[in-house]
Design a protein around this motif. Structure first.
Motif, PDB file in Angstrom:
ATOM      1  N   ARG A 103       0.633  -1.515   0.053  1.00 18.28           N
ATOM      2  CA  ARG A 103      -0.023  -0.031   0.172  1.00 18.28           C
ATOM      3  C   ARG A 103       0.774   1.174  -0.155  1.00 18.28           C
ATOM      4  O   ARG A 103       0.724   2.071  -0.650  1.00 18.28           O
TER       5      ARG A 103
ATOM      6  N   PRO B 109       1.293   2.490  -4.375  1.00 21.41           N
ATOM      7  CA  PRO B 109       0.603   3.227  -3.646  1.00 21.41           C
ATOM      8  C   PRO B 109      -1.020   3.610  -3.718  1.00 21.41           C
ATOM      9  O   PRO B 109      -1.592   3.956  -2.626  1.00 21.41           O
ATOM     10  N   LYS B 110      -1.478   3.534  -4.683  1.00 15.53           N
ATOM     11  CA  LYS B 110      -2.715   3.337  -5.007  1.00 15.53           C
ATOM     12  C   LYS B 110      -3.450   2.022  -5.235  1.00 15.53           C
ATOM     13  O   LYS B 110      -4.666   2.217  -5.568  1.00 15.53           O
TER      14      LYS B 110
ATOM     15  N   SER C  54      -5.285   0.393  -2.912  1.00 13.73           N
ATOM     16  CA  SER C  54      -6.598   0.473  -2.200  1.00 13.73           C
ATOM     17  C   SER C  54      -7.628   0.956  -3.234  1.00 13.73           C
ATOM     18  O   SER C  54      -8.679   0.419  -3.543  1.00 13.73           O
ATOM     19  N   GLU C  55      -7.322   2.229  -3.612  1.00 17.73           N
ATOM     20  CA  GLU C  55      -8.162   2.779  -5.088  1.00 17.73           C
ATOM     21  C   GLU C  55      -8.411   1.740  -6.043  1.00 17.73           C
ATOM     22  O   GLU C  55      -9.454   1.587  -6.614  1.00 17.73           O
ATOM     23  N   ARG C  56      -7.269   1.122  -6.511  1.00 21.94           N
ATOM     24  CA  ARG C  56      -7.369   0.261  -7.667  1.00 21.94           C
ATOM     25  C   ARG C  56      -8.153  -0.790  -7.408  1.00 21.94           C
ATOM     26  O   ARG C  56      -9.078  -1.413  -8.367  1.00 21.94           O
TER      27      ARG C  56
ATOM     28  N   ASN D 141     -11.702   0.004  -7.659  1.00 20.15           N
ATOM     29  CA  ASN D 141     -12.236  -0.107  -8.779  1.00 20.15           C
ATOM     30  C   ASN D 141     -12.254  -1.183  -9.844  1.00 20.15           C
ATOM     31  O   ASN D 141     -12.296  -1.134 -10.957  1.00 20.15           O
TER      32      ASN D 141
END
Length: 138
Positions: free
Chosen positions: A99, A104-105, A107-109, A112
């Motif tokens: 994370r 780093p992204k 969680s968002e990925r 999505n």
């Protein structure tokens, strides 16, 4: 009859270690999903999110590999339980590494439903579990 009794002599230890393992897996599930910034169960059950399913499955598999190593190498149930907690911490650290350092992204990925992100997280989780299990030797 004596042969059957000999074969089942280890059953109480099996039952103890297996029961503790199941408790550890359930504890891992509750702790891990509370520490991730997204709700895996909602993503998996309600949104049919493949990335979340892959990532969570990798975390479970990685943790189970590690506690399997702990069970194999422990000298008693307390030793096993201590290493089970260590294995849990290692999986949580693995998530943090992905994370905050590797992706780093992530969680968002995952939210999505970007499957490659789930695969990377699962791969790191399994890899850490394998390394963890291998290092739990005396």
């Amino acid at each position: 009859m004596h042969m059957i009794a000999d074969l089942l002599a280890g059953f109480p230890n099996f039952l103890l270690y297996f029961s503790v393992s199941i408790i550890f897996v359930l504890a891992f599930k509750f702790i891990y999903v509370k520490l991730t910034p997204y709700d895996e169960w909602h993503l998996i059950k309600e949104e049919k999110n493949t990335a979340a399913a892959v990532a969570l499955s990798g975390a479970f598999l990685g943790y189970c590999l590690a506690i399997a190593g702990a069970a194999t190498n422990s000298v008693n149930i307390v030793d096993f339980m201590v290493w089970g907690v260590v294995a849990m911490l290692a999986q949580i650290i693995a998530f943090g590494i992905v994370r905050f350092i590797l992706l780093p992204k992530v969680s968002e990925r995952i939210e999505n439903d970007e499957v490659p992100a789930g695969i990377v997280l699962a791969g790191v989780s399994v890899s850490v579990g394998v390394l963890n299990a291998a290092c739990m030797t005396y």
